[in-house]
Design a protein around this motif. Sequence first.
Motif, mmCIF file in Angstrom:
data_model
loop_
_atom_site.group_PDB
_atom_site.id
_atom_site.type_symbol
_atom_site.label_atom_id
_atom_site.label_comp_id
_atom_site.label_asym_id
_atom_site.label_seq_id
_atom_site.Cartn_x
_atom_site.Cartn_y
_atom_site.Cartn_z
ATOM 1 N N MET A 218 0.905 -0.838 -0.069
ATOM 2 C CA MET A 218 0.324 0.141 -0.198
ATOM 3 C C MET A 218 0.964 1.085 0.279
ATOM 4 N N HIS A 219 1.623 1.205 -1.176
ATOM 5 C CA HIS A 219 2.388 2.701 -0.610
ATOM 6 C C HIS A 219 2.070 3.738 -2.016
ATOM 7 N N GLU A 220 0.846 3.120 -2.472
ATOM 8 C CA GLU A 220 -0.229 3.730 -3.619
ATOM 9 C C GLU A 220 -0.471 5.451 -2.939
ATOM 10 N N LEU A 221 -0.180 4.985 -1.545
ATOM 11 C CA LEU A 221 -0.696 7.144 -0.379
ATOM 12 C C LEU A 221 0.254 7.659 -1.307
ATOM 13 N N SER A 222 1.665 6.968 -0.834
ATOM 14 C CA SER A 222 2.513 7.617 -0.668
ATOM 15 C C SER A 222 3.105 8.426 -2.469
ATOM 16 N N ILE A 223 2.572 7.490 -3.007
ATOM 17 C CA ILE A 223 2.846 7.849 -5.049
ATOM 18 C C ILE A 223 1.943 8.908 -4.994
ATOM 19 N N VAL A 224 0.487 8.833 -4.815
ATOM 20 C CA VAL A 224 -0.652 10.027 -4.561
ATOM 21 C C VAL A 224 -0.138 11.086 -4.316
ATOM 22 N N SER A 225 0.800 10.828 -2.890
ATOM 23 C CA SER A 225 0.939 12.201 -2.446
ATOM 24 C C SER A 225 2.271 13.133 -3.734
ATOM 25 N N SER A 226 2.844 12.369 -3.846
ATOM 26 C CA SER A 226 4.313 12.589 -4.901
ATOM 27 C C SER A 226 3.604 13.320 -5.964
ATOM 28 N N ILE A 227 2.416 13.078 -6.629
ATOM 29 C CA ILE A 227 1.739 13.633 -7.723
ATOM 30 C C ILE A 227 0.967 14.729 -7.699
ATOM 31 N N VAL A 228 0.309 14.643 -6.255
ATOM 32 C CA VAL A 228 -0.397 16.051 -5.815
ATOM 33 C C VAL A 228 0.534 17.151 -5.441
ATOM 34 N N ASP A 229 1.744 16.925 -4.605
ATOM 35 C CA ASP A 229 2.518 17.550 -5.506
ATOM 36 C C ASP A 229 3.441 18.094 -6.754
ATOM 37 N N THR A 230 3.490 17.600 -7.462
ATOM 38 C CA THR A 230 4.110 17.712 -8.542
ATOM 39 C C THR A 230 3.092 18.538 -9.683
ATOM 40 N N VAL A 231 2.287 18.171 -9.371
ATOM 41 C CA VAL A 231 1.033 19.269 -10.588
ATOM 42 C C VAL A 231 0.511 20.332 -9.066
ATOM 43 N N THR A 232 0.360 20.203 -8.333
ATOM 44 C CA THR A 232 0.509 21.345 -7.479
ATOM 45 C C THR A 232 2.260 22.811 -8.039
ATOM 46 N N GLU A 233 2.483 22.221 -7.461
ATOM 47 C CA GLU A 233 4.171 22.880 -8.235
ATOM 48 C C GLU A 233 3.917 23.425 -9.500
ATOM 49 N N SER A 234 3.958 22.293 -10.275
ATOM 50 C CA SER A 234 3.468 22.611 -12.118
ATOM 51 C C SER A 234 2.429 24.201 -12.366
ATOM 52 N N LEU A 235 1.455 24.283 -11.180
ATOM 53 C CA LEU A 235 0.295 24.834 -11.402
ATOM 54 C C LEU A 235 1.022 26.576 -11.404
ATOM 55 N N ALA A 236 1.807 26.792 -10.369
ATOM 56 C CA ALA A 236 2.334 27.966 -10.761
ATOM 57 C C ALA A 236 2.748 29.320 -11.747
ATOM 58 N N ALA A 237 2.788 28.062 -12.590
ATOM 59 C CA ALA A 237 3.310 28.740 -14.084
ATOM 60 C C ALA A 237 1.605 29.225 -14.404
ATOM 61 N N TYR A 238 0.671 28.346 -13.754
ATOM 62 C CA TYR A 238 -0.829 28.891 -14.354
ATOM 63 C C TYR A 238 -1.777 29.149 -13.430
#
Lengths: 121, 222
Positions: A1-21
Motif C-alpha cells: 500500500m505505497h499508493e498513498l505515497s505515490i498519490v502524495s507525490s502526484i499532488v506535489d508535482t501537479v501543484t508545483e506545475s500550477l504555479a505557472a497558471y
Amino acid sequence: MHELSIVSSIVDTVTESLAAYPGARVKEVRLRVGVLAAVVEDSLQFCYGIVTEDTPLAGSALVVKTLPVMAHCAPCGRDVEIASIQSLRCPRCGAPATDLRQGRELEIDCIEIVEKSGGIA
Amino acid sequence: MTTRIVELRRGILKKNDELAAGLRQRYTAAGVLVLNLVSSPGTGKTAFLERTLRELLASGARAAALVGDLETDNDAQRLAASGAPVRQINTHGICHLEAEMVGKHLDGWNLADLDYLFIENVGNLVCPSSYDLGEKIRVALLSVTEGEDKPLKYPTLFNSADAAVISKIDIAEPCGFDREAALWNINEIRPGIRIFETSAKTGAGMHEWYAYLAEERANVRA
C-alpha cells in the motif's frame, strides 16, 4: 500500500506545475503506468479522492494508461510485447526476455487544466 | 474559460530517484558495495544477514548494515551482535524504505571505511520494488516455507532483483519444497538471474554467496 505515497507525490508535482497558471483548476491528471510498476489502479483511485481534497486537484479525474512490458528480443531482432508478467519470454520464439524496454514506467504524462478567461492582469 | 493540456512527463517518484542517484554516486566514489535485501516478513533476511556479517568480519572485510522495520530495533540488536556497525530505520507505518531515510541514517559513517553495506528492507514483497535506494544489487529472498509460486505472485519485485536467494533449505524436505519448480519460476520472472540456495542455520550454500559478494565488491573498486 505505497499508493498513498505515490498519490502524495502526484499532488506535489501537479501543484508545483500550477504555479505557472495562476487561478487554474485541474480537470484531469493522466498517468503512464507500466505493468511492472507494482501499483494497483484501484488503490490509486481510492487514495486520489482522499489526498486531493482541499488541494487545487480536488474534483479532478485520474486517468491511468497501462503500459505492457516490451522487450527487445535478440534472436528475433525486434521489440516484442510480453503478454504475461508470469512468464517473461518472447511470444514469437520463446527466448527469455532479459532486455526490457518498457513496463516499469510510473509517470505523470500530462494534466488538463481549466484557465480563467480574460486573464489580463 | 479555456482548457489547456500541460505536458509534464515526470517520474512520479522522481524525488526518490534523484536522491537514490546521489547515493549511488557516493557509494561508488567510496568503493562500497551496497545491497538491498527484500523479502516477505519471516523469510529469514535477518538470520541470513547475521551469518553473512559474521563471515565477512571474520574474513577481515568491513561491513555494516541498515535495517528497516515499521517498529522496534530488535533486528538491529541481533545484527549488532555480529560486531558490525548497525543502524535501525523505523518507518513508523511506511511499508518500504525510501532513499531519503537511507541518506539520513548514513550521517556520521565514513563510507570509504566500508567494503559492504547491507540494507535490510521492510518485510514486504510489493512496495520496495518501486523505491531505488541507490543499491548496486537488489536481492530478493524466498524461503522454502513460502511456496514455489511466490515469484509468480510477486513478479514486479522478483523482476526488479539482481540476485535471488532461496533460504532455509535445511528444512526443504519436511516442507515438501519443489526445488525445480522454484528455480523455474524465478527464471520465468527474471531470466538468467543468479540464484543462491542457502541455509543460514547450517551454512549450506553460503560459500557461493560469499564468493559472489567478493566478486561484486571487486567490480566496484575496478
